[in-house]
Scaffold this motif. Sequence first.
Motif, PDB file in Angstrom:
ATOM      1  N   UNK A  49       0.832  -1.200   0.000  1.00 41.00           N
ATOM      2  CA  UNK A  49       0.000   0.000   0.000  1.00 41.00           C
ATOM      3  C   UNK A  49       0.872   1.258   0.000  1.00 41.00           C
ATOM      4  N   UNK A  50       1.193   1.729  -1.194  1.00 42.92           N
ATOM      5  CA  UNK A  50       1.859   3.013  -1.400  1.00 42.92           C
ATOM      6  C   UNK A  50       1.060   3.760  -2.452  1.00 42.92           C
ATOM      7  N   UNK A  51       1.215   5.067  -2.495  1.00 41.99           N
ATOM      8  CA  UNK A  51       0.426   5.878  -3.421  1.00 41.99           C
ATOM      9  C   UNK A  51       1.245   6.404  -4.594  1.00 41.99           C
ATOM     10  N   UNK A  52       2.520   6.668  -4.377  1.00 44.64           N
ATOM     11  CA  UNK A  52       3.329   7.336  -5.398  1.00 44.64           C
ATOM     12  C   UNK A  52       4.557   6.511  -5.756  1.00 44.64           C
ATOM     13  N   UNK A  53       5.004   6.633  -7.003  1.00 47.72           N
ATOM     14  CA  UNK A  53       6.232   5.955  -7.426  1.00 47.72           C
ATOM     15  C   UNK A  53       7.419   6.371  -6.563  1.00 47.72           C
ATOM     16  N   UNK A  54       7.459   7.641  -6.174  1.00 45.14           N
ATOM     17  CA  UNK A  54       8.613   8.119  -5.412  1.00 45.14           C
ATOM     18  C   UNK A  54       8.663   7.568  -3.985  1.00 45.14           C
ATOM     19  N   UNK A  55       7.614   6.911  -3.541  1.00 46.99           N
ATOM     20  CA  UNK A  55       7.622   6.274  -2.231  1.00 46.99           C
ATOM     21  C   UNK A  55       8.397   4.949  -2.255  1.00 46.99           C
ATOM     22  N   UNK A  56       8.687   4.452  -3.442  1.00 47.65           N
ATOM     23  CA  UNK A  56       9.414   3.198  -3.590  1.00 47.65           C
ATOM     24  C   UNK A  56      10.914   3.461  -3.654  1.00 47.65           C
ATOM     25  N   UNK A  57      11.687   2.509  -3.196  1.00 47.63           N
ATOM     26  CA  UNK A  57      13.138   2.590  -3.401  1.00 47.63           C
ATOM     27  C   UNK A  57      13.398   2.411  -4.903  1.00 47.63           C
ATOM     28  N   UNK A  58      14.605   2.718  -5.329  1.00 42.17           N
ATOM     29  CA  UNK A  58      14.947   2.530  -6.742  1.00 42.17           C
ATOM     30  C   UNK A  58      14.718   1.079  -7.158  1.00 42.17           C
ATOM     31  N   UNK A  59      15.116   0.163  -6.308  1.00 38.81           N
ATOM     32  CA  UNK A  59      14.961  -1.267  -6.611  1.00 38.81           C
ATOM     33  C   UNK A  59      13.482  -1.657  -6.717  1.00 38.81           C
ATOM     34  N   UNK A  60      12.668  -1.197  -5.785  1.00 36.46           N
ATOM     35  CA  UNK A  60      11.224  -1.503  -5.809  1.00 36.46           C
ATOM     36  C   UNK A  60      10.556  -0.888  -7.033  1.00 36.46           C
ATOM     37  N   UNK A  61      10.914   0.366  -7.335  1.00 35.78           N
ATOM     38  CA  UNK A  61      10.328   1.045  -8.496  1.00 35.78           C
ATOM     39  C   UNK A  61      10.708   0.327  -9.783  1.00 35.78           C
ATOM     40  N   UNK A  62      11.972  -0.043  -9.900  1.00 35.24           N
ATOM     41  CA  UNK A  62      12.423  -0.734 -11.108  1.00 35.24           C
ATOM     42  C   UNK A  62      11.725  -2.081 -11.256  1.00 35.24           C
ATOM     43  N   UNK A  63      11.524  -2.779 -10.148  1.00 38.22           N
ATOM     44  CA  UNK A  63      10.827  -4.071 -10.201  1.00 38.22           C
ATOM     45  C   UNK A  63       9.368  -3.878 -10.603  1.00 38.22           C
ATOM     46  N   UNK A  64       8.730  -2.834 -10.080  1.00 44.10           N
ATOM     47  CA  UNK A  64       7.329  -2.565 -10.439  1.00 44.10           C
ATOM     48  C   UNK A  64       7.224  -2.197 -11.917  1.00 44.10           C
ATOM     49  N   UNK A  65       8.090  -1.321 -12.371  1.00 45.11           N
ATOM     50  CA  UNK A  65       8.022  -0.918 -13.778  1.00 45.11           C
ATOM     51  C   UNK A  65       8.374  -2.085 -14.701  1.00 45.11           C
ATOM     52  N   UNK A  66       9.204  -3.002 -14.238  1.00 42.71           N
ATOM     53  CA  UNK A  66       9.488  -4.220 -15.008  1.00 42.71           C
ATOM     54  C   UNK A  66       8.210  -5.047 -15.149  1.00 42.71           C
ATOM     55  N   UNK A  67       7.428  -5.157 -14.061  1.00 45.32           N
ATOM     56  CA  UNK A  67       6.140  -5.857 -14.132  1.00 45.32           C
ATOM     57  C   UNK A  67       5.199  -5.165 -15.106  1.00 45.32           C
ATOM     58  N   UNK A  68       5.125  -3.842 -15.034  1.00 44.24           N
ATOM     59  CA  UNK A  68       4.244  -3.071 -15.931  1.00 44.24           C
ATOM     60  C   UNK A  68       4.645  -3.329 -17.385  1.00 44.24           C
ATOM     61  N   UNK A  69       5.948  -3.263 -17.659  1.00 41.78           N
ATOM     62  CA  UNK A  69       6.427  -3.489 -19.028  1.00 41.78           C
ATOM     63  C   UNK A  69       6.156  -4.920 -19.487  1.00 41.78           C
ATOM     64  N   UNK A  70       6.297  -5.867 -18.581  1.00 43.93           N
ATOM     65  CA  UNK A  70       6.037  -7.280 -18.910  1.00 43.93           C
ATOM     66  C   UNK A  70       4.576  -7.472 -19.324  1.00 43.93           C
ATOM     67  N   UNK A  71       3.667  -6.853 -18.590  1.00 43.94           N
ATOM     68  CA  UNK A  71       2.248  -6.967 -18.913  1.00 43.94           C
ATOM     69  C   UNK A  71       1.951  -6.260 -20.230  1.00 43.94           C
ATOM     70  N   UNK A  72       2.516  -5.075 -20.431  1.00 43.26           N
ATOM     71  CA  UNK A  72       2.287  -4.345 -21.683  1.00 43.26           C
ATOM     72  C   UNK A  72       2.761  -5.161 -22.884  1.00 43.26           C
ATOM     73  N   UNK A  73       3.909  -5.795 -22.751  1.00 44.82           N
ATOM     74  CA  UNK A  73       4.418  -6.635 -23.846  1.00 44.82           C
ATOM     75  C   UNK A  73       3.487  -7.817 -24.089  1.00 44.82           C
ATOM     76  N   UNK A  74       3.024  -8.447 -23.011  1.00 43.39           N
ATOM     77  CA  UNK A  74       2.093  -9.570 -23.154  1.00 43.39           C
ATOM     78  C   UNK A  74       0.811  -9.126 -23.854  1.00 43.39           C
ATOM     79  N   UNK A  75       0.310  -7.953 -23.478  1.00 42.88           N
ATOM     80  CA  UNK A  75      -0.897  -7.422 -24.114  1.00 42.88           C
ATOM     81  C   UNK A  75      -0.655  -7.135 -25.589  1.00 42.88           C
ATOM     82  N   UNK A  76       0.496  -6.573 -25.904  1.00 43.60           N
ATOM     83  CA  UNK A  76       0.830  -6.269 -27.290  1.00 43.60           C
ATOM     84  C   UNK A  76       0.875  -7.538 -28.133  1.00 43.60           C
ATOM     85  N   UNK A  77       1.507  -8.579 -27.600  1.00 43.17           N
ATOM     86  CA  UNK A  77       1.576  -9.854 -28.321  1.00 43.17           C
ATOM     87  C   UNK A  77       0.204 -10.513 -28.427  1.00 43.17           C
TER      88      UNK A  77
END
Length: 139
Positions: A49-77
Motif C-alpha cells: 500500500x503506497x500511493x506514489x512511485x517516489x515512495x518506492x526505493x529505486x529497486x522496488x520502483x524498477x521491479x514494479x516498472x518491469x512488471x508493468x512493461x512485462x504486462x504491456x508486452x504480453x498485451x501487445x503480443x
Amino acid sequence: MKAADCFYCQENEQLYNLMIEIAKLDVSTVFLFKEQTYRGRCLVAYKDHVNELFELSDEERNAFMKDVAKVAKAMSLAFNPKKINYGAYSDKLAHLHFHLVPKYEDGPSYGSTFEMNPQNVYLPDEEYAVLIKKVKENL
C-alpha cells in the motif's frame, strides 16, 4: 487512505466487481478490467500500500516498472493494438497502480485520452477467460 480501507489491499468484492485477477507477478498483481471498451485492458497494482512511485526505493520502483512493461508486452503480443496507453491515477484511491489500455486505430478514443470506465462493454465469463488466457500465454 489506509490499507484497511483499500480494495487492492483487502482484495474485496469491490475489487472483483471491477476486475478479474490474471496473475501475481514479482511485485504486483495483474488484473483484467471487466469493462472492455478497450479490448484487452489490464491493470497492474503494486503489492504494498503506497500511493506514489517516489515512495518506492529505486529497486522496488524498477521491479514494479518491469512488471508493468512485462504486462504491456504480453498485451501487445496477445491483442496487437496500435498503442498501449498507461494511466496512473489515484486521486480517490491511494494505491499505486497503472491502467494499461490497448488502443486500436479504428477503436474508441484512438488519438485521445481513454475513458476511465465508460461502462459500455461487458463480456460473458467465457470471453473474459479467452482474454485472460491470451495474456497469460504471453507473460
